[in-house]
Design a protein around this motif. Structure first.
Motif, PDB file in Angstrom:
ATOM      1  N   GLN A 288       8.389 -67.995  20.526  1.00  0.00           N
ATOM      2  CA  GLN A 288       9.539 -67.179  20.138  1.00  0.00           C
ATOM      3  C   GLN A 288       9.233 -65.681  20.167  1.00  0.00           C
ATOM      4  O   GLN A 288      10.127 -64.862  19.969  1.00  0.00           O
ATOM      5  CB  GLN A 288      10.014 -67.581  18.742  1.00  0.00           C
ATOM      6  N   ILE A 290       7.551 -63.961  17.962  1.00  0.00           N
ATOM      7  CA  ILE A 290       7.687 -63.343  16.639  1.00  0.00           C
ATOM      8  C   ILE A 290       6.426 -63.498  15.783  1.00  0.00           C
ATOM      9  O   ILE A 290       6.423 -63.119  14.617  1.00  0.00           O
ATOM     10  CB  ILE A 290       8.894 -63.917  15.871  1.00  0.00           C
ATOM     11  N   ASN A 292       3.051 -62.817  13.951  1.00  0.00           N
ATOM     12  CA  ASN A 292       2.435 -61.597  13.430  1.00  0.00           C
ATOM     13  C   ASN A 292       1.024 -61.475  14.018  1.00  0.00           C
ATOM     14  O   ASN A 292       0.162 -62.308  13.717  1.00  0.00           O
ATOM     15  CB  ASN A 292       2.382 -61.657  11.909  1.00  0.00           C
ATOM     16  N   PRO A 331       6.817 -57.390  10.904  1.00  0.00           N
ATOM     17  CA  PRO A 331       7.126 -58.733  11.410  1.00  0.00           C
ATOM     18  C   PRO A 331       7.855 -59.568  10.368  1.00  0.00           C
ATOM     19  O   PRO A 331       7.927 -59.212   9.189  1.00  0.00           O
ATOM     20  CB  PRO A 331       5.745 -59.311  11.729  1.00  0.00           C
ATOM     21  N   ARG A 332       8.358 -60.699  10.784  1.00  0.00           N
ATOM     22  CA  ARG A 332       9.212 -61.510   9.917  1.00  0.00           C
ATOM     23  C   ARG A 332       8.518 -62.009   8.658  1.00  0.00           C
ATOM     24  O   ARG A 332       9.130 -62.105   7.592  1.00  0.00           O
ATOM     25  CB  ARG A 332       9.785 -62.699  10.716  1.00  0.00           C
ATOM     26  N   GLN A 337      11.848 -57.623  11.115  1.00  0.00           N
ATOM     27  CA  GLN A 337      12.353 -58.331  12.289  1.00  0.00           C
ATOM     28  C   GLN A 337      11.556 -58.011  13.551  1.00  0.00           C
ATOM     29  O   GLN A 337      11.954 -58.391  14.641  1.00  0.00           O
ATOM     30  CB  GLN A 337      13.825 -57.973  12.516  1.00  0.00           C
ATOM     31  N   THR A 339       9.060 -57.986  16.649  1.00  0.00           N
ATOM     32  CA  THR A 339       8.444 -59.009  17.480  1.00  0.00           C
ATOM     33  C   THR A 339       6.943 -58.759  17.604  1.00  0.00           C
ATOM     34  O   THR A 339       6.440 -57.698  17.226  1.00  0.00           O
ATOM     35  CB  THR A 339       9.067 -58.998  18.883  1.00  0.00           C
ATOM     36  N   THR A 340       6.248 -59.727  18.156  1.00  0.00           N
ATOM     37  CA  THR A 340       4.816 -59.562  18.415  1.00  0.00           C
ATOM     38  C   THR A 340       4.569 -58.341  19.290  1.00  0.00           C
ATOM     39  O   THR A 340       3.669 -57.539  19.023  1.00  0.00           O
ATOM     40  CB  THR A 340       4.254 -60.817  19.109  1.00  0.00           C
TER      41      THR A 340
END
Length: 356
Positions: A288, A290, A292, A331-332, A337, A339-340
């Motif tokens: 995805q 996302i 970290n 990151p989430r 929010q 992304t990597t």
């Protein structure tokens, strides 16, 4: 110019994503320093390799890895293969033969990150985990499988030499830190053989380190102390199983498993040491974009330190701290929010002196 040979093993799940991000950051760190280069070779070992070849890595994998200066590892674990197969076939199959007996896991509140402990703003621990024997020695077996009288045994194996060397490593580490405090964690009230030996070895050698303050605590009491009195802890040394569990708790208390690093060290440098984020394969978010990558970046800091590149390590750690301290694009798992890729670009920008 110095050259360090790095074996990258992304492994499974988000390991492929965070190791790719980590290598990008490492390339920038080397370019900024200017005194060394990294010669990286990536090995596609893990569950996909297992499904094709019937093993997690080739038979000659250890001989292949031995000439490298360090190993940069992602994760092992995939729902398609039982966890004990992937772990024993890859990560432990490297740690044990390469005698990486000191597993070092720092946990601290980075700038801008608020942990779950109310009012705690200064958490700074290092957990030293015995990494090659103990509860994960692999001794044991199963008999009468499938029958009502089936027996399964995992035998915790503690050697005096193994216990003493990891405790001395922890003492040496503790004396380099401002607090100079070492806490021994065992369960010697219930496990009266191996754990009592841990206590006795600790008592026998602590006199060699008069500058280090010591105490000891049972593992169950340690969980409450980490939550209720975190300021009383500095360096912690424990068995393979106990430190494994406690370090996950420590990572959560410092904000997220996603930021936590690990070094699997062979302190005598007879074999390459291995560096990995603590978070595992996290298949629920794989692909995805996302994940970290901070845990992989911090693990890269530890790798640079181990390679003798202290300046580059300090620069990268400062870039990480400037990124988290800015409080933007998190990151989430840290409430944002990003992304990597966005986290990676933000850290690189600070490493290059931009966005300070």
């Amino acid at each position: 110019m110095r050259t360090h040979k790095i074996a990258a093993i992304p492994g499974d799940g988000i390991g492929t994503e965070v190791i790719a991000a980590g290598l990008e950051v490492l390339k920038t760190a080397a370019a900024r320093d200017g005194g060394f280069t990294l010669d990286v070779e990536t090995f596609p070992w893990g569950t996909d390799y297992y499904l094709e070849h019937g093993r997690m890595m080739p038979e000659d994998a250890l001989e292949t890895l031995k000439p490298f200066d360090a190993i940069y590892f992602g994760s092992a674990g995939d729902p398609r293969v039982p966890d004990h197969v992937s772990l024993w076939g890859l990560r432990l199959a490297i740690c044990q033969p390469f005698d990486q007996y000191a597993n070092v896991r720092p946990a601290r509140l980075l700038p801008g990150i608020e942990g779950p402990l109310r009012g705690v703003t200064d958490l700074d621990w290092v957990i030293v985990r015995e990494n090659t024997e103990g509860e994960y020695a692999g001794a044991g077996g199963r008999v009468h499988q499938g029958h009502p009288e089936e027996v399964g045994m995992d035998v915790a194996v503690f050697t005096r030499a193994g216990v003493e060397r990891v405790q001395r490593f922890a003492f040496e580490l503790a004396r380099t830190r401002p607090a100079k405090h070492l806490t021994l964690v065992t369960k010697s009230n219930a496990q009266r053989h191996g754990m009592v030996m841990w206590d006795e070895v600790f008592a026998a050698i602590k006199g060699d380190y008069p500058d280090v303050e010591t105490d000891k605590v049972l593992v169950d009491a340690m969980t409450t102390r980490m939550v209720l009195k975190p300021e009383t802890l500095d360096v912690i040394v424990a068995t393979n199983l106990h430190a494994d569990i406690l370090s996950d708790l420590a990572a959560a208390l410092s904000g997220s498993l996603g930021i936590a690093p690990t070094a699997n060290l062979n302190p005598e440098a007879r074999y390459p040491s291995m560096f990995e984020p603590i978070h595992g394969s996290a298949f629920d978010i794989m692909g995805q974009g996302i994940a970290n990558p901070v845990g992989a970046f911090w693990s890269a800091v530890m790798m640079l330190e181990n390679l003798g590149e202290a300046r580059a390590a300090a620069n990268l750690m400062q870039a990480i701290e400037r990124y988290t301290g800015a409080g933007e694009d998190m990151p989430r798992d840290l409430g944002g929010q990003a992304t990597t890729k966005q986290v990676t670009q933000a850290v690189i920008a600070r490493l290059e002196g931009r966005n300070d």
